[in-house]
Design a protein around this motif. Structure first.
Motif, PDB file in Angstrom:
ATOM      1  N   TRP A  37       0.837  -1.196   0.000  1.00  0.00           N
ATOM      2  CA  TRP A  37       0.000   0.000   0.000  1.00  0.00           C
ATOM      3  C   TRP A  37       0.875   1.249   0.000  1.00  0.00           C
ATOM      4  N   ARG A  38       0.390   2.286  -0.667  1.00  0.00           N
ATOM      5  CA  ARG A  38       1.073   3.584  -0.676  1.00  0.00           C
ATOM      6  C   ARG A  38       0.132   4.638  -0.114  1.00  0.00           C
ATOM      7  N   PHE A  78      -5.070   5.055   1.475  1.00  0.00           N
ATOM      8  CA  PHE A  78      -3.981   4.221   0.976  1.00  0.00           C
ATOM      9  C   PHE A  78      -4.367   3.655  -0.386  1.00  0.00           C
ATOM     10  N   ARG A  79      -3.353   3.493  -1.253  1.00  0.00           N
ATOM     11  CA  ARG A  79      -3.630   3.118  -2.635  1.00  0.00           C
ATOM     12  C   ARG A  79      -2.625   2.099  -3.171  1.00  0.00           C
ATOM     13  N   LYS A  80      -3.072   1.441  -4.255  1.00  0.00           N
ATOM     14  CA  LYS A  80      -2.200   0.624  -5.098  1.00  0.00           C
ATOM     15  C   LYS A  80      -2.500   0.977  -6.550  1.00  0.00           C
ATOM     16  N   ALA A  95      -8.017   1.324  -3.647  1.00  0.00           N
ATOM     17  CA  ALA A  95      -7.872   2.336  -2.599  1.00  0.00           C
ATOM     18  C   ALA A  95      -8.716   1.954  -1.395  1.00  0.00           C
ATOM     19  N   ARG A 104      -2.556   1.997   8.386  1.00  0.00           N
ATOM     20  CA  ARG A 104      -2.908   0.900   7.486  1.00  0.00           C
ATOM     21  C   ARG A 104      -4.388   1.012   7.115  1.00  0.00           C
ATOM     22  N   PRO A 105      -4.753   0.546   5.936  1.00  0.00           N
ATOM     23  CA  PRO A 105      -6.154   0.659   5.515  1.00  0.00           C
ATOM     24  C   PRO A 105      -7.068  -0.171   6.406  1.00  0.00           C
ATOM     25  N   ARG A 108      -9.492  -4.616   3.184  1.00  0.00           N
ATOM     26  CA  ARG A 108      -8.563  -5.202   2.223  1.00  0.00           C
ATOM     27  C   ARG A 108      -9.256  -5.441   0.881  1.00  0.00           C
TER      28      ARG A 108
END
Length: 442
Positions: A37-38, A78-80, A95, A104-105, A108
């Motif tokens: 995650w970013r 948080f994103r990918k 996201a 942390r998100p 999931r």
């Protein structure tokens, strides 16, 4: 043709006037869920920045004052962003919100491989919580002329099943935890005096974007309002028994007659051409266009009553899916863009009709009515539909000085999935995403 797309296939991969340029059938491993995650840094330098109406957009601050930033500071996103498919021609955008800012998100969401009975490989879009989003999009903008299609093998994003909203321990596809709200993104900005759990509940509204064309290159999940300003043509499901839709209609494609959506199964497909000359001021604060709808039951503009005696208002749904038939059956959705306009196509065993194909076309400008931001290049448009838009909130006003100026250009990019960070929850199984170009373009 967009750079980086795979080379054209053989003559056997032709479909009428189209030649297959890229295909994903999900028979190779997806690595999306394993990627880290970013944290989205927000602001103009964010890789996910869009415009004044994205997650931390200037418009919300203008109409909400300091309250919006105060609310936004209570969470992280948080994103990918993961390319996949041959030569990376597709991208997954995932996201999730971190509401307690613990780094942390809170859920999931993801995109992963799945096998249907019999071993057929598909992709599973999984969104276990409403405060997240998952999209599939092209990595690069679409070419000037194209046909893009996808196959749906399963859908569980709400709607009724066996006549009820309540099944599998959920209501309208949502798990039953409290405090599932729009916070902090609404069309009117931040709501004074409202806590997160006092914002409007979202569980009466679930849905899924089967195939929709947006007007910018890198779509990703964001707060709900912004996407309403970025769509060109839409094929989506919107499953809601909210009172404001009590007079909406659904088309029976077999008889050509319209019935009340509330008398149906709430598994409809909306096929919408987004108008570039009208906006939903009262309902959506001019952050959403009006819609023109073509169906087997006739054509309507959503700003006017329709049907016998004008008894219907708002959405006219094109047809209803039968989710219980999946995955033995399937539905295919396609969008075509040619030199004249857009065609929306859906095929499958629809309620009332059985297996059939429904197609509707709208010119870029038809009877003086434009499709929003249809021009991919400045030369395709002369500025005639540009206008000033006013967006009002509890603390101020934001003005879009030029909504569609001369010299502008808007790439086409498709989305499949859920683009909302504060709406929709469920899972879907998608298959066989294809991109075609005209055979004479080779």
């Amino acid at each position: 043709m967009s750079a980086g797309l795979p080379a054209a296939g053989s003559a056997s991969e032709r479909t009428g006037p189209w030649v297959l340029m890229a295909q994903e059938n999900f028979d190779r491993p997806l690595r999306v869920d394993g990627e880290p995650w970013r944290l989205d840094p927000q602001g103009p330098r964010s890789p996910w920045h869009v415009d004044a109406f994205d997650d931390d957009g200037e418009a919300w601050t203008k109409i909400s004052g300091p309250l919006f930033k105060k609310q936004l500071d209570t969470l992280n996103v948080f994103r990918k962003r993961v390319a996949f498919g041959r030569d990376g021609w597709l991208t997954a955008e995932v996201a999730a919100v971190d509401k307690d800012r613990d780094g942390r998100p809170d859920s999931r969401p993801g995109l992963s491989n799945a096998s249907l009975p019999g071993g057929h490989k598909v992709a599973r879009i999984s969104e276990p919580s409403w405060d997240a989003g998952v999209l599939i999009r092209p990595t690069r903008p679409l070419p000037p002329r194209y046909r893009v299609e996808m196959t749906l093998r399963g859908i569980d994003f709400g709607g009724k099943r066996h006549g009820t909203w309540d099944y599998n321990g959920r209501h309208n596809g949502y798990t039953r935890e409290p405090c599932k709200t729009r916070y902090p993104w609404t069309f009117q900005g931040a709501l004074p005096g409202k806590t997160r759990c006092q914002y409007p509940d979202v569980t009466k509204e679930n849905g899924f974007y089967y195939l929709t064309i947006l007007d910018y290159a890198n779509p990703a999940p964001h707060g709900n309002p912004g996407i309403h300003y970025r769509r060109k043509v839409i094929m989506d499901g919107y499953y809601s028994d909210d009172e404001r839709w009590k007079n909406a209609g659904t088309c029976n494609p077999k008889t050509g007659k319209i019935y009340r959506t509330f008398d149906g199964t709430f598994n409809g497909v909306n096929a919408l051409f987004v108008r570039g000359d009208m906006f939903r001021e009262a309902a959506n604060n001019n952050i959403s266009n009006e819609y023109y709808i073509k169906t087997a039951c006739g054509n309507v503009s959503m700003d006017k009553p329709y049907g016998p005696g004008g008894r219907f208002k708002q959405h006219l749904t094109s047809a209803e899916l039968q989710p219980q038939l999946l995955p033995k059956a399937s539905y295919r959705f396609a969008v075509e863009r040619d030199s004249t306009g857009y065609t929306l196509e859906m095929s499958g065993p629809f309620l009332h009709t059985g297996q059939t194909t429904l197609r509707v076309h709208h010119d870029f400008v038809e009877d003086g009515r434009p499709i929003w931001h249809y021009n991919q290049t400045p030369g395709e448009y002369d500025g005639r539909f540009d206008r000033r838009l006013v967006h009002k909130g509890p603390a101020g006003t934001y003005i879009t000085k030029h909504s569609w100026p001369k010299g502008s250009a808007y790439p086409d990019s498709f989305i499949i999935g859920d683009p909302h960070l504060n709406y929709y929850e469920g899972q879907a199984y998608v298959d066989d995403i294809r991109l075609y170009v005209p055979s004479n373009a080779r």
